[in-house]
Design a protein around this motif. Sequence first.
Motif, PDB file in Angstrom:
ATOM      1  N   MET A   1       3.009   2.331  -1.887  1.00  0.00           N
ATOM      2  CA  MET A   1       1.928   2.211  -0.910  1.00  0.00           C
ATOM      3  C   MET A   1       2.450   2.109   0.515  1.00  0.00           C
ATOM      4  N   SER A   2       1.749   2.754   1.425  1.00  0.00           N
ATOM      5  CA  SER A   2       2.063   2.592   2.840  1.00  0.00           C
ATOM      6  C   SER A   2       1.507   1.251   3.292  1.00  0.00           C
ATOM      7  N   SER A   3       1.812   0.841   4.509  1.00  0.00           N
ATOM      8  CA  SER A   3       1.350  -0.465   4.980  1.00  0.00           C
ATOM      9  C   SER A   3      -0.177  -0.531   5.040  1.00  0.00           C
ATOM     10  N   ARG A   4      -0.835   0.588   5.398  1.00  0.00           N
ATOM     11  CA  ARG A   4      -2.298   0.581   5.451  1.00  0.00           C
ATOM     12  C   ARG A   4      -2.870   0.416   4.047  1.00  0.00           C
ATOM     13  N   ASN A   5      -2.282   1.127   3.097  1.00  0.00           N
ATOM     14  CA  ASN A   5      -2.750   1.009   1.721  1.00  0.00           C
ATOM     15  C   ASN A   5      -2.498  -0.395   1.178  1.00  0.00           C
ATOM     16  N   ARG A   6      -1.359  -1.010   1.564  1.00  0.00           N
ATOM     17  CA  ARG A   6      -1.062  -2.367   1.112  1.00  0.00           C
ATOM     18  C   ARG A   6      -2.105  -3.347   1.617  1.00  0.00           C
ATOM     19  N   ALA A   7      -2.511  -3.198   2.853  1.00  0.00           N
ATOM     20  CA  ALA A   7      -3.526  -4.090   3.408  1.00  0.00           C
ATOM     21  C   ALA A   7      -4.850  -3.908   2.678  1.00  0.00           C
ATOM     22  N   THR A   8      -5.223  -2.666   2.425  1.00  0.00           N
ATOM     23  CA  THR A   8      -6.461  -2.389   1.701  1.00  0.00           C
ATOM     24  C   THR A   8      -6.398  -2.962   0.295  1.00  0.00           C
ATOM     25  N   GLU A   9      -5.277  -2.752  -0.375  1.00  0.00           N
ATOM     26  CA  GLU A   9      -5.123  -3.264  -1.731  1.00  0.00           C
ATOM     27  C   GLU A   9      -5.137  -4.789  -1.752  1.00  0.00           C
ATOM     28  N   ALA A  10      -4.560  -5.412  -0.749  1.00  0.00           N
ATOM     29  CA  ALA A  10      -4.550  -6.875  -0.683  1.00  0.00           C
ATOM     30  C   ALA A  10      -5.963  -7.415  -0.564  1.00  0.00           C
ATOM     31  N   LEU A  11      -6.761  -6.779   0.278  1.00  0.00           N
ATOM     32  CA  LEU A  11      -8.153  -7.204   0.417  1.00  0.00           C
ATOM     33  C   LEU A  11      -8.926  -6.974  -0.880  1.00  0.00           C
ATOM     34  N   PHE A  12      -8.694  -5.858  -1.513  1.00  0.00           N
ATOM     35  CA  PHE A  12      -9.349  -5.544  -2.780  1.00  0.00           C
ATOM     36  C   PHE A  12      -8.961  -6.586  -3.835  1.00  0.00           C
ATOM     37  N   ALA A  13      -7.685  -6.892  -3.916  1.00  0.00           N
ATOM     38  CA  ALA A  13      -7.205  -7.870  -4.886  1.00  0.00           C
ATOM     39  C   ALA A  13      -7.801  -9.251  -4.620  1.00  0.00           C
ATOM     40  N   LEU A  14      -7.897  -9.608  -3.367  1.00  0.00           N
ATOM     41  CA  LEU A  14      -8.477 -10.906  -3.012  1.00  0.00           C
ATOM     42  C   LEU A  14      -9.932 -10.986  -3.463  1.00  0.00           C
ATOM     43  N   CYS A  15     -10.663  -9.920  -3.255  1.00  0.00           N
ATOM     44  CA  CYS A  15     -12.063  -9.872  -3.697  1.00  0.00           C
ATOM     45  C   CYS A  15     -12.158 -10.077  -5.200  1.00  0.00           C
ATOM     46  N   ILE A  16     -11.259  -9.451  -5.931  1.00  0.00           N
ATOM     47  CA  ILE A  16     -11.258  -9.593  -7.393  1.00  0.00           C
ATOM     48  C   ILE A  16     -10.981 -11.033  -7.773  1.00  0.00           C
ATOM     49  N   VAL A  17      -9.987 -11.639  -7.137  1.00  0.00           N
ATOM     50  CA  VAL A  17      -9.622 -13.027  -7.449  1.00  0.00           C
ATOM     51  C   VAL A  17     -10.790 -13.952  -7.162  1.00  0.00           C
ATOM     52  N   ILE A  18     -11.433 -13.763  -6.035  1.00  0.00           N
ATOM     53  CA  ILE A  18     -12.554 -14.633  -5.671  1.00  0.00           C
ATOM     54  C   ILE A  18     -13.717 -14.446  -6.627  1.00  0.00           C
ATOM     55  N   CYS A  19     -14.009 -13.205  -6.988  1.00  0.00           N
ATOM     56  CA  CYS A  19     -15.126 -12.927  -7.901  1.00  0.00           C
ATOM     57  C   CYS A  19     -14.876 -13.486  -9.296  1.00  0.00           C
ATOM     58  N   GLN A  20     -13.605 -13.510  -9.708  1.00  0.00           N
ATOM     59  CA  GLN A  20     -13.286 -14.028 -11.051  1.00  0.00           C
ATOM     60  C   GLN A  20     -13.361 -15.549 -11.100  1.00  0.00           C
ATOM     61  N   GLY A  21     -13.372 -16.170  -9.943  1.00  0.00           N
ATOM     62  CA  GLY A  21     -13.533 -17.619  -9.906  1.00  0.00           C
ATOM     63  C   GLY A  21     -12.246 -18.281  -9.747  1.00  0.00           C
TER      64      GLY A  21
END
Length: 94
Positions: free
Chosen positions: A74-94
Amino acid sequence: MYKWQQVRVLRQKGETIKGIARQLKLSRNTVRKYLRKDEPPQFKARQYERLLDPYEEVIKEMLKRASLARGYTMSSRNRATEALFALCIVICQG
């Protein structure tokens, strides 16, 4: 340190606390504090706990799995996007 020196020099010249505060754009309490101390003030950076710190390892693991599944680095832009996506998943899972 420079302001501390200026405060002390102006006071030695006979300037009032109010006058020093006005000239150096400091509060009168700050001028008094600088005059009380024999050494310049020491400033240190505060240590903050980031909100994502508890989830850091989970996010890294998710990013690693996502990049391996897609078969690319992943490029740095993709890493930032993926990090936000992953955070959303973590928060949604509780």
